[in-house]
Scaffold this motif. Sequence first.
Motif, PDB file in Angstrom:
ATOM      1  N   GLY A   2     -31.429  11.202   8.697  1.00  0.00           N
ATOM      2  CA  GLY A   2     -32.292  11.651   9.772  1.00  0.00           C
ATOM      3  C   GLY A   2     -31.884  12.985  10.362  1.00  0.00           C
ATOM      4  O   GLY A   2     -32.577  13.514  11.229  1.00  0.00           O
ATOM      5  N   GLY A   3     -30.791  13.527   9.872  1.00  0.00           N
ATOM      6  CA  GLY A   3     -30.281  14.741  10.472  1.00  0.00           C
ATOM      7  C   GLY A   3     -30.924  16.020   9.972  1.00  0.00           C
ATOM      8  O   GLY A   3     -30.743  17.076  10.584  1.00  0.00           O
ATOM      9  N   THR A   4     -31.648  15.928   8.880  1.00  0.00           N
ATOM     10  CA  THR A   4     -32.310  17.105   8.312  1.00  0.00           C
ATOM     11  C   THR A   4     -33.797  16.814   8.146  1.00  0.00           C
ATOM     12  O   THR A   4     -34.165  15.780   7.593  1.00  0.00           O
ATOM     13  CB  THR A   4     -31.706  17.461   6.946  1.00  0.00           C
ATOM     14  OG1 THR A   4     -30.315  17.757   7.105  1.00  0.00           O
ATOM     15  CG2 THR A   4     -32.410  18.669   6.339  1.00  0.00           C
ATOM     16  N   THR A   5     -34.602  17.729   8.634  1.00  0.00           N
ATOM     17  CA  THR A   5     -36.048  17.607   8.480  1.00  0.00           C
ATOM     18  C   THR A   5     -36.623  18.952   8.066  1.00  0.00           C
ATOM     19  O   THR A   5     -36.096  20.013   8.451  1.00  0.00           O
ATOM     20  CB  THR A   5     -36.728  17.161   9.793  1.00  0.00           C
ATOM     21  OG1 THR A   5     -36.407  18.087  10.833  1.00  0.00           O
ATOM     22  CG2 THR A   5     -36.262  15.770  10.215  1.00  0.00           C
ATOM     23  N   TYR A   6     -37.686  18.882   7.303  1.00  0.00           N
ATOM     24  CA  TYR A   6     -38.407  20.085   6.892  1.00  0.00           C
ATOM     25  C   TYR A   6     -39.901  19.855   7.085  1.00  0.00           C
ATOM     26  O   TYR A   6     -40.378  18.720   6.997  1.00  0.00           O
ATOM     27  CB  TYR A   6     -38.135  20.419   5.428  1.00  0.00           C
ATOM     28  CG  TYR A   6     -36.697  20.753   5.128  1.00  0.00           C
ATOM     29  CD1 TYR A   6     -35.918  19.921   4.328  1.00  0.00           C
ATOM     30  CD2 TYR A   6     -36.108  21.906   5.638  1.00  0.00           C
ATOM     31  CE1 TYR A   6     -34.602  20.228   4.042  1.00  0.00           C
ATOM     32  CE2 TYR A   6     -34.789  22.216   5.368  1.00  0.00           C
ATOM     33  CZ  TYR A   6     -34.046  21.369   4.568  1.00  0.00           C
ATOM     34  OH  TYR A   6     -32.735  21.678   4.312  1.00  0.00           O
TER      35      TYR A   6
END
Length: 126
Positions: free
Chosen positions: A55-59
């Motif tokens: 959940g720490g990286t989103t694009y």
Amino acid sequence: QVQLVESGGTLVQPGGSLRLSCAASGVTLNYYAIAWFRQAPGKGREGVSCISNSGGTTYYADSVKGRFTISRDYLKNTVYLQMNTLKPNDTAVYYCATVRRGTSCRPNLGGFFDSWGQGTQVTVSS
């Protein structure tokens, strides 16, 4: 193979909001990065957003950045796509997919995707 089910799509007026859900049964999504795609009538599939398994990286696609938010609830084994300020050109069937294990979300929303849901229709119209 992971069984994914999308829900939450409906008819909404321009400027409105919707939250789509991507749920799995019988398997935890916690190990998977999850992506959302959409396909409008007569157009190709477009990557919308992706969230890492932590959940720490989103694009996000440029077309939805600032309007859509991807998130995940580990207890509910569900990934969400909150869509705000909807526009008519957001009209499409929206799909979620698992990112192949051992790979990650990419900023350009490309990559390898293994399991897909059946899609949920979002129609933005007055």
